[in-house]
Design an enzyme around this catalytic site. Structure first.
Site, PDB file in Angstrom:
ATOM      1  N   ASN A 153       2.207  41.886  64.136  1.00  0.00           N
ATOM      2  CA  ASN A 153       2.361  43.079  64.977  1.00  0.00           C
ATOM      3  C   ASN A 153       2.203  44.393  64.210  1.00  0.00           C
ATOM      4  OD1 ASN A 153       4.914  42.358  63.844  1.00  0.00           O
ATOM      5  ND2 ASN A 153       5.851  43.868  65.189  1.00  0.00           N
ATOM      6  N   GLU A 250      13.660  38.789  58.668  1.00  0.00           N
ATOM      7  CA  GLU A 250      13.718  39.767  59.763  1.00  0.00           C
ATOM      8  C   GLU A 250      13.112  39.075  60.966  1.00  0.00           C
ATOM      9  OE1 GLU A 250      15.278  42.381  59.867  1.00  0.00           O
ATOM     10  OE2 GLU A 250      15.600  42.871  57.761  1.00  0.00           O
ATOM     11  N   CYS A 284       9.163  44.728  66.906  1.00  0.00           N
ATOM     12  CA  CYS A 284      10.441  44.002  66.906  1.00  0.00           C
ATOM     13  C   CYS A 284      11.544  44.889  67.465  1.00  0.00           C
ATOM     14  CB  CYS A 284      10.777  43.520  65.509  1.00  0.00           C
ATOM     15  SG  CYS A 284      10.819  44.850  64.313  1.00  0.00           S
ATOM     16  N   GLU A 464      16.092  45.763  54.532  1.00  0.00           N
ATOM     17  CA  GLU A 464      14.870  46.245  53.911  1.00  0.00           C
ATOM     18  C   GLU A 464      14.906  47.770  53.958  1.00  0.00           C
ATOM     19  OE1 GLU A 464      11.901  43.643  56.291  1.00  0.00           O
ATOM     20  OE2 GLU A 464      11.379  43.348  54.193  1.00  0.00           O
TER      21      GLU A 464
HETATM   22  P1  NAP Z   1       5.557  33.748  63.492  1.00  0.00           P
HETATM   23  O1  NAP Z   1       4.799  32.845  64.361  1.00  0.00           O
HETATM   24  O2  NAP Z   1       6.904  33.328  63.025  1.00  0.00           O
HETATM   25  O3  NAP Z   1       4.607  34.011  62.234  1.00  0.00           O
HETATM   26  C1  NAP Z   1       5.014  34.848  61.177  1.00  0.00           C
HETATM   27  C2  NAP Z   1       4.336  34.412  59.896  1.00  0.00           C
HETATM   28  O4  NAP Z   1       4.812  33.115  59.549  1.00  0.00           O
HETATM   29  C3  NAP Z   1       2.810  34.293  60.019  1.00  0.00           C
HETATM   30  O5  NAP Z   1       2.227  34.695  58.801  1.00  0.00           O
HETATM   31  C4  NAP Z   1       2.619  32.793  60.227  1.00  0.00           C
HETATM   32  O6  NAP Z   1       1.354  32.311  59.824  1.00  0.00           O
HETATM   33  C5  NAP Z   1       3.705  32.253  59.300  1.00  0.00           C
HETATM   34  N1  NAP Z   1       4.079  30.872  59.572  1.00  0.00           N
HETATM   35  C6  NAP Z   1       3.975  30.182  60.734  1.00  0.00           C
HETATM   36  N2  NAP Z   1       4.446  28.925  60.557  1.00  0.00           N
HETATM   37  C7  NAP Z   1       4.856  28.830  59.264  1.00  0.00           C
HETATM   38  C8  NAP Z   1       5.436  27.793  58.476  1.00  0.00           C
HETATM   39  N3  NAP Z   1       5.701  26.599  58.982  1.00  0.00           N
HETATM   40  N4  NAP Z   1       5.730  28.062  57.184  1.00  0.00           N
HETATM   41  C9  NAP Z   1       5.469  29.264  56.647  1.00  0.00           C
HETATM   42  N5  NAP Z   1       4.925  30.289  57.341  1.00  0.00           N
HETATM   43  C10 NAP Z   1       4.624  30.069  58.633  1.00  0.00           C
HETATM   44  O7  NAP Z   1       5.754  35.199  64.121  1.00  0.00           O
HETATM   45  P2  NAP Z   1       4.646  36.104  64.798  1.00  0.00           P
HETATM   46  O8  NAP Z   1       4.348  35.534  66.134  1.00  0.00           O
HETATM   47  O9  NAP Z   1       3.530  36.351  63.822  1.00  0.00           O
HETATM   48  O10 NAP Z   1       5.418  37.506  64.939  1.00  0.00           O
HETATM   49  C11 NAP Z   1       6.175  37.863  66.041  1.00  0.00           C
HETATM   50  C12 NAP Z   1       7.642  37.710  65.718  1.00  0.00           C
HETATM   51  O11 NAP Z   1       7.988  38.494  64.585  1.00  0.00           O
HETATM   52  C13 NAP Z   1       8.522  38.207  66.842  1.00  0.00           C
HETATM   53  O12 NAP Z   1       9.570  37.291  67.039  1.00  0.00           O
HETATM   54  C14 NAP Z   1       9.075  39.520  66.290  1.00  0.00           C
HETATM   55  O13 NAP Z   1      10.310  39.917  66.828  1.00  0.00           O
HETATM   56  C15 NAP Z   1       9.184  39.213  64.857  1.00  0.00           C
HETATM   57  N6  NAP Z   1       9.252  40.457  64.085  1.00  0.00           N
HETATM   58  C16 NAP Z   1      10.458  40.853  63.565  1.00  0.00           C
HETATM   59  C17 NAP Z   1      10.551  42.043  62.859  1.00  0.00           C
HETATM   60  C18 NAP Z   1      11.859  42.517  62.273  1.00  0.00           C
HETATM   61  O14 NAP Z   1      11.821  43.383  61.419  1.00  0.00           O
HETATM   62  N7  NAP Z   1      12.995  41.994  62.702  1.00  0.00           N
HETATM   63  C19 NAP Z   1       9.408  42.826  62.688  1.00  0.00           C
HETATM   64  C20 NAP Z   1       8.219  42.401  63.242  1.00  0.00           C
HETATM   65  C21 NAP Z   1       8.148  41.210  63.942  1.00  0.00           C
HETATM   66  P3  NAP Z   1       0.192  32.064  60.925  1.00  0.00           P
HETATM   67  O15 NAP Z   1      -0.125  33.392  61.477  1.00  0.00           O
HETATM   68  O16 NAP Z   1      -0.891  31.461  60.119  1.00  0.00           O
HETATM   69  O17 NAP Z   1       0.748  31.130  61.949  1.00  0.00           O
END
Ligand code: NAP
Length: 483
Positions: A153, A250, A284, A464
């Site tokens: 994002n 996060e 987020c 962070e």
């Molecule tokens: P995600 O599916 O958890 O993916 C995040 C990262 O993890 C990507 O680089 C993904 O790679 C990788 N990943 C996936 N499966 C993995 C595994 N088994 N082992 C290691 N890494 C793995 O999250 P997203 O859909 O990209 O992002 C949206 C989420 O992020 C939302 O829930 C949002 O709230 C959260 N977020 C939180 C914050 C905060 O500061 N709290 C900020 C921004 C976003 P791939 O892309 O290759 O699958």
């Protein structure tokens, strides 16, 4: 795999390397367009990355913090110089508007400036000792190789938020960006490389997280800094706990804005609209729940509806657009599914409600800014993270009820209050179970020097950003020296 799109490579040990596998990076404004391709690394390539990072960590640990800071400051300068081009790439791979992408590049540069400047700041402290002839103090040492895993994002900002403090603290980094949006992370690596970062200090890994997640952990990072979903975060927590590797996580949010205790409805609505619908709700910290005192429910819903109608949905590169597409077709379908199930559970659509109609939207991942009312607070739309341009409004009977609704969520990332009454404000700030609380400001928009991180299931408890953001990336050694 596309045969014509440009190929972007990974930085490993100071060289730009390819790998046999491939990932197509699609334009969310028109998914028929391949913006570029990147290597899909496998386990063998990940092993080579860790070998390079281990060598880089030794070099960087021996580099003074002033010199580390110089590299970070040069990186900030290069990001600013290259901002127009990087912002365009960011918009093309992620979908957000060019204005939002330009803001993100600026903020990524801010991270490198802020932490680069800290290369000259004092860290550690002198400590009193019983013996007058003993010097006692603390020093902060790097951990070694840090693994940073980032979501799609904010594909430049989130790597910057992790790399800048990890690097000034003297660590090498393995950066694994999200597969939808790897391109600007590679641009960041290029800026660091061009700024004179020694070989191996930052290395990038493109590839499916599900496929190489185990290899990334088996590479034995000294710590893992993760931003992403709760599901992946929970799996990482278990895998890393077994290995005694610290995890900064996060995670998701279900952020609420509360309107209570006086103040302008128009101003509250304009601030809530920006927090809910900008970046197509894919922040987020985006506001996804609104809680309003019952007597002001109708005027607030009307004001929010007017705000939604003012927004222009379209391609992020079009200067008239104020809300770009979602990152992918899968994300669009997921968000529309949430809205459909909310309606089936009794909610009423007050604005938006699905994909906008028209030929211009046919091949993009669009969802209209959506406002839901008559929402059941037990329903999924009130309890689960949607991560799209959807906001639900619920009326509260009184202040205590509003706080119960706010805190009745397992998430605890950010909350906002729109109010004038000082007593209401003070009780809200004390009672909100979140990592960030804003008053008369949106739930989003926390500057690089302000500690940031979620409470409850929204985070691991480590902050962070700011000085606090350095703690996770260093270990403290206590020293006592007698003559
Ligand atoms: P995600 O599916 O958890 O993916 C995040 C990262 O993890 C990507 O680089 C993904 O790679 C990788 N990943 C996936 N499966 C993995 C595994 N088994 N082992 C290691 N890494 C793995 O999250 P997203 O859909 O990209 O992002 C949206 C989420 O992020 C939302 O829930 C949002 O709230 C959260 N977020 C939180 C914050 C905060 O500061 N709290 C900020 C921004 C976003 P791939 O892309 O290759 O699958």
């Amino acid at each position: 795999m596309s045969t014509t799109a440009e190929r972007r490579l990974n930085l490993v040990g100071g060289e730009w390397r390819d790998a046999p596998g491939s990932i197509d990076v699609l334009d969310p404004a028109d998914e028929r367009q391949v913006v570029a391709t990147v290597p899909a690394m496998g386990a063998a390539e990940v092993d080579a990355v860790y070998a390079a990072a281990t060598a880089g960590a030794a070099t960087w640990r021996a580099t003074s913090t002033v010199d580390r800071g110089r590299v970070l400051l040069r990186t900030a300068g290069l990001l600013r110089e290259r901002a127009p081009e990087i912002a365009r790439t960011l918009t093309r791979e992620m979908g957000k508007t060019l204005a939002e992408a330009s803001g993100e590049v600026g903020k990524a540069a801010d991270f490198f400036e802020y932490y680069g400047g800290l290369g000259r700041a004092a860290r550690g402290e002198l400590i009193a000792h019983e013996r007058a002839d003993v010097n006692a103090y603390t020093v902060h040492e790097p951990l070694g190789v840090v693994l940073a895993i980032t979501p799609w994002n904010d594909p430049l900002l989130t790597p910057a938020r992790k790399l800048a403090p990890a690097l000034i603290a003297g660590n090498a980094v393995v950066l694994k960006p999200a597969s939808y949006t790897p391109l600007v992370a590679l641009e960041l690596a290029r800026a660091l490389d061009d700024a004179g970062l020694p070989a191996g200090v930052v290395n990038t890994v493109t590839g499916s997280g599900a496929a190489i997640g185990d290899a990334l952990i088996e590479g034995a990072p000294a710590a893992v800094s993760f931003t992403g979903s709760n599901d992946v975060g929970a799996d990482l927590r278990l895998a890393l706990a077994e290995r005694d590797v610290p995890l900064l996580a996060e995670l998701g949010g279900k952020n609420a804005a509360v309107v209570l205790g006086g103040g302008s409805i128009e101003q509250a609505a304009s601030s809530i609209a920006a927090a809910a619908w900008a970046q197509a709700g894919q922040r987020c910290t985006a506001t996804s729940r609104v809680i309003v005192e019952r007597s002001r429910l109708e005027p607030l819903v009307e004001a929010l509806r007017r705000e939604a109608e003012r927004l222009v949905v379209g391609p992020g590169l079009d200067s008239a657009t104020t809300v770009g597409p979602l990152v992918s077709g899968a994300q669009r379908d997921s968000v529309i599914g949430f809205v459909e199930r909310a309606v089936a559970a009794g909610a009423t659509i007050a604005a938006g409600g699905g994909a906008p109609e028209g030929k211009a939207y046919a091949h993009g991942c669009y969802v209209a800014p959506t406002l839901l009312v008559d929402v059941d607070t037990e329903a999924e739309i009130w309890t689960e993270e949607v991560f799209g341009p959807v906001v639900a409004v619920v009326a509260a009977d009184d202040e205590a009820h509003a706080l119960d609704l706010l805190n009745g969520s397992r998430f605890g990332l950010a909350a906002a209050l729109y109010a004038r009454d000082v007593g209401v404000i003070q009780r809200f700030v004390a009672g909100a179970e979140v990592g960030q609380v804003a008053v008369n400001l949106p739930t989003s928009g926390w500057d690089v020097h302000m500690p940031f991180g979620g409470a409850k299931v929204s985070g691991s408890g480590h902050k962070e950003q700011g000085i606090e953001g350095l703690h996770f990336y260093s270990r403290t050694k206590t020293v006592a020296i007698a003559p």
